[in-house]
Write a protein that holds these residues in place. Structure first.
Motif, mmCIF file in Angstrom:
data_model
loop_
_atom_site.group_PDB
_atom_site.id
_atom_site.type_symbol
_atom_site.label_atom_id
_atom_site.label_comp_id
_atom_site.label_asym_id
_atom_site.label_seq_id
_atom_site.Cartn_x
_atom_site.Cartn_y
_atom_site.Cartn_z
ATOM 1 N N ARG A 119 0.867 -1.177 0.000
ATOM 2 C CA ARG A 119 0.000 0.000 0.000
ATOM 3 C C ARG A 119 0.903 1.226 0.000
ATOM 4 O O ARG A 119 1.635 1.480 0.957
ATOM 5 C CB ARG A 119 -0.914 0.014 1.227
ATOM 6 C CG ARG A 119 -1.817 1.247 1.268
ATOM 7 C CD ARG A 119 -2.583 1.352 2.571
ATOM 8 N NE ARG A 119 -3.374 2.572 2.602
ATOM 9 C CZ ARG A 119 -3.774 3.185 3.693
ATOM 10 N NH1 ARG A 119 -3.460 2.683 4.887
ATOM 11 N NH2 ARG A 119 -4.477 4.286 3.637
ATOM 12 N N LEU A 120 0.865 2.006 -1.086
ATOM 13 C CA LEU A 120 1.686 3.201 -1.219
ATOM 14 C C LEU A 120 0.905 4.379 -0.635
ATOM 15 O O LEU A 120 0.042 4.963 -1.278
ATOM 16 C CB LEU A 120 2.044 3.440 -2.688
ATOM 17 C CG LEU A 120 2.782 2.290 -3.373
ATOM 18 C CD1 LEU A 120 3.135 2.662 -4.807
ATOM 19 C CD2 LEU A 120 4.028 1.880 -2.605
ATOM 20 N N ALA A 121 1.227 4.702 0.621
ATOM 21 C CA ALA A 121 0.474 5.711 1.361
ATOM 22 C C ALA A 121 1.255 7.026 1.363
ATOM 23 O O ALA A 121 2.465 7.047 1.217
ATOM 24 C CB ALA A 121 0.270 5.230 2.804
ATOM 25 N N HIS A 122 0.533 8.108 1.630
ATOM 26 C CA HIS A 122 -0.890 8.407 1.550
ATOM 27 C C HIS A 122 -1.118 9.340 0.363
ATOM 28 O O HIS A 122 -1.943 10.258 0.414
ATOM 29 C CB HIS A 122 -1.355 9.134 2.818
ATOM 30 C CG HIS A 122 -1.540 8.273 4.024
ATOM 31 N ND1 HIS A 122 -2.422 7.223 4.030
ATOM 32 C CD2 HIS A 122 -0.985 8.299 5.242
ATOM 33 C CE1 HIS A 122 -2.397 6.648 5.217
ATOM 34 N NE2 HIS A 122 -1.532 7.272 5.971
ATOM 35 N N TYR A 123 -0.370 9.111 -0.700
ATOM 36 C CA TYR A 123 -0.310 9.990 -1.870
ATOM 37 C C TYR A 123 0.355 9.177 -2.977
ATOM 38 O O TYR A 123 0.989 8.139 -2.716
ATOM 39 C CB TYR A 123 0.527 11.243 -1.554
ATOM 40 C CG TYR A 123 1.729 10.917 -0.694
ATOM 41 C CD1 TYR A 123 2.860 10.310 -1.238
ATOM 42 C CD2 TYR A 123 1.711 11.116 0.680
ATOM 43 C CE1 TYR A 123 3.934 9.935 -0.453
ATOM 44 C CE2 TYR A 123 2.788 10.747 1.487
ATOM 45 C CZ TYR A 123 3.897 10.163 0.907
ATOM 46 O OH TYR A 123 4.968 9.774 1.693
ATOM 47 N N PRO A 124 0.265 9.605 -4.223
ATOM 48 C CA PRO A 124 0.947 8.857 -5.290
ATOM 49 C C PRO A 124 2.466 8.905 -5.109
ATOM 50 O O PRO A 124 3.053 9.973 -4.974
ATOM 51 C CB PRO A 124 0.521 9.594 -6.568
ATOM 52 C CG PRO A 124 -0.739 10.312 -6.200
ATOM 53 C CD PRO A 124 -0.575 10.698 -4.760
ATOM 54 N N HIS A 125 3.093 7.736 -5.104
ATOM 55 C CA HIS A 125 4.545 7.666 -5.080
ATOM 56 C C HIS A 125 5.082 7.888 -6.500
ATOM 57 O O HIS A 125 4.310 7.983 -7.453
ATOM 58 C CB HIS A 125 4.988 6.317 -4.533
ATOM 59 C CG HIS A 125 4.699 6.149 -3.069
ATOM 60 N ND1 HIS A 125 5.512 5.424 -2.225
ATOM 61 C CD2 HIS A 125 3.692 6.600 -2.280
ATOM 62 C CE1 HIS A 125 5.021 5.443 -0.996
ATOM 63 N NE2 HIS A 125 3.901 6.146 -1.008
#
Length: 604
Positions: free
Chosen positions: A346-352
């Motif tokens: 889960r790539l949190a909390h924004y687009p990586h």
């Protein structure tokens, strides 16, 4: 008096010029692979806490020695910041700075006749304004998504310079809003360059495996610029596909059989070289093909149920302070996740960054990607809906060809309200219109509790989701770990549920009794109870505990324990594994073994 009039003149001139700056052009698909030059490296900078740079003529890049009048800056003599990178961790005096920083880069450039040149930025947090050779080009808002602006008319043959102002001041009507639980890293945090395309060029494209089929590829190609061609050539050599596709009105659509196609999965992340040609434009991408759907409370990857053995992570560099960027950071973090036993992140909390999602394609990790609609969003404030929609669109447009991405997430831990529900309903609808091939999710902590140990996953938001993300912190913010032994869960929406966060803080190296908070033993005990409890819940289709690595947060100020870091990581900020890491690793090994074909997810 004369000096004052000069200042007023320049202030009025540049204010008018800035107002005339264009919005970014539609995003170029696969910008990292386009021809051009990259401007990564050292940029000169000037800190501007009073936001006076326009009035002081910073965009003109003046030299005090060669200019008439008073010039109170000199980029050429100023210190430098590395791009990509945040300013906070490169200069100690900027660690807590929030405001405007001006960047300047001088470079040689030779435009290609008959081609367009776009200034491309992978991300600039949060508001940015761009000038080329002293002329306003464009401005962008949003700290985690790319933008590109047509600079063809402003670039010269020979010496050029770009000036970019970046402001990371937080506002109540921003996305994210005033309060977050991560560091507000400011600056040009991702790649910056000049990207070149012919006058008639490929703007965007999509290739997907049709749902319900094993080997049928469908997609489209959108052309832009001068109407020099009405035909697109598609080549996938490994599949022996070569097609000439008509593109009436600038768009080509297609469906075709792909005999012998191997589907992408975490166990076999097969990628194909895909080449598209339209006139003088030619671009190659690496794309995997897989299907994705839900059936009741199951998630099906390539037609087979999959259990998501996940972990959450922030875009912080694994082996140095600051914002992550580039292949090396992504590879190291994902190697840690793979060693843990993950098939999902889960790539949190924004687009990586795009390097991260492409690395997930190559390394075989399923991805949850989200926009920063975190706590405290001003749902009804003017402009907030447009900001969220724009960030959602920029995220999806950039990554809609990434086979690793299975979820678009639209919010995290937002409190229930009629205003929120309406806002997110529209956003979920927008996400499906932009990409109907992936599942829509969100992370909610808004479960109800009719009895002390009975939890009902009933947030009204769930009606708009395909898969439910559940954040719960029983054992840390809510009771003690043993409470998990008594807790039961119900799922009235009958949809797949992923426990998208659980965990607790531990300072690596701090040891004590399992009942002593902040110790590795307490965190380890949380994981033992969580795993035992979640094993019993039939509708849970995966977990993504919080979080892979300790990360900076200005809210976390307990001396000698937190010291400005959220300590819920399974790995410390110095790369040392905590005891809970091995508890989760053992569970994932057992889950992979016990689920057999369900965890292979290859559809065979």
């Amino acid at each position: 008096m004369k000096t004052k009039l000069v200042w007023l003149f320049w202030g009025a001139l540049f204010s008018a010029a800035t107002a005339a700056a264009q919005t970014p052009a539609p995003l170029l698909q696969n910008g990292l692979a386009r021809p051009g030059i990259w401007l990564n490296g050292d940029w000169h900078y000037v800190v501007d806490p009073y936001d006076e740079g326009v009035r002081r003529r910073y965009p003109l890049n003046l030299s005090p020695a060669a200019s008439t009048g008073v010039v109170e800056y000199d980029f050429a003599a100023s210190p430098t910041l590395h791009v990509p990178g945040d300013w906070n961790t490169q200069r100690p005096e900027l660690l807590l700075y929030e405001g405007t920083v001006w960047y300047e880069k001088s470079f040689e450039y030779h435009p290609r006749p008959g081609w367009r040149s776009f200034l491309y930025a992978g991300a600039a947090n949060y508001r940015s304004q761009v000038w080329v050779n002293g002329n306003p080009l464009c401005e962008h808002e949003g700290g985690f998504t790319p933008f590109n602006c047509d600079a063809t008319s402003l670039l010269k043959d020979g010496a050029n310079f770009v000036v970019i102002s970046v402001n990371d001041t937080r506002h109540a009507d921003d996305v994210p809003a005033l309060r977050t639980d991560w560091w507000n890293y400011g600056g040009l945090t991702r790649d910056v360059g000049i990207v070149e395309v012919p006058d008639s060029f490929i703007q965007d494209y999509s290739l997907q495996l049709q749902r319900g089929t094993g080997n049928r590829i469908a997609g489209w190609v959108r052309l832009a610029g001068a109407p020099a061609t009405n035909r697109v050539t598609l080549d996938i050599p490994q599949l022996r596909i070569h097609r000439e596709i008509p593109a009436p009105d600038g768009k080509a659509t297609f469906e075709m059989e792909a005999a012998g196609l191997e589907r992408w999965s975490p166990d076999d992340p097969k990628l194909y070289d895909v080449t598209l040609v339209a006139g003088n434009d030619r671009i190659t991408d690496q794309i995997g093909f897989r299907t994705l759907e839900v059936r009741g409370t199951q998630i099906l990857l390539n037609g087979a149920p999959v259990f998501l053995r996940g972990i959450s992570l922030h875009a912080e560099a694994p082996l140095r302070p600051g914002r992550a960027h580039g292949d090396d950071d992504a590879r190291t973090s994902f190697e840690w996740a793979r060693e843990l036993g993950c098939n999902f992140v889960r790539l949190a909390h924004y687009p990586h960054d795009e390097h991260t999602t492409r690395m997930a394609d190559r390394m075989g990790l399923l991805v949850w990607s989200e926009i920063p609609l975190w706590q405290g969003i001003a749902w009804t404030a003017p402009g907030v809906s447009d900001k969220a929609r724009r960030q959602l669109e920029e995220m999806i447009v950039r990554d809609h060809n990434r086979s690793s991405i299975i979820f678009w997430s639209i919010t995290n831990e937002s409190a229930k309200s009629a205003e929120r529900n309406a806002f997110l309903h529209e956003l979920a609808t927008a996400a499906r219109s932009l990409d109907g091939t992936r599942l829509i999710t969100a992370a909610t902590n808004q479960s109800s509790r009719p009895e002390p140990h009975k939890m009902v996953i009933d947030d009204p938001l769930i009606a708009d989701l395909d898969v439910v993300g559940l954040n719960e912190y029983i054992g840390w913010y809510d009771g003690v770990p043993a409470d998990l032994d008594l807790t039961s869960w119900s799922n009235p929406y009958d949809k797949p549920v992923i426990v998208s966060e659980f965990g607790g803080d531990a300072r690596q190296g701090l040891h004590g009794d399992p009942s002593q908070r902040w110790t590795e033993e307490y965190q380890e005990d949380i994981y033992k109870h969580q795993i035992a409890a979640l094993r019993k819940v039939a509708f849970i289709r995966g977990i993504a505990p919080w979080i892979l690595k300790d990360f900076r947060s200005p809210r976390r100020q307990l001396p000698s324990v937190q010291d400005g870091f959220n300590r819920k990581g399974l790995i410390s900020n110095n790369g040392e594994k905590k005891k809970a890491y091995f508890v989760l690793q053992q569970f994932y090994r057992e889950a992979a073994r016990d689920r057999g074909a369900a965890t292979r997810s290859d559809g065979r």
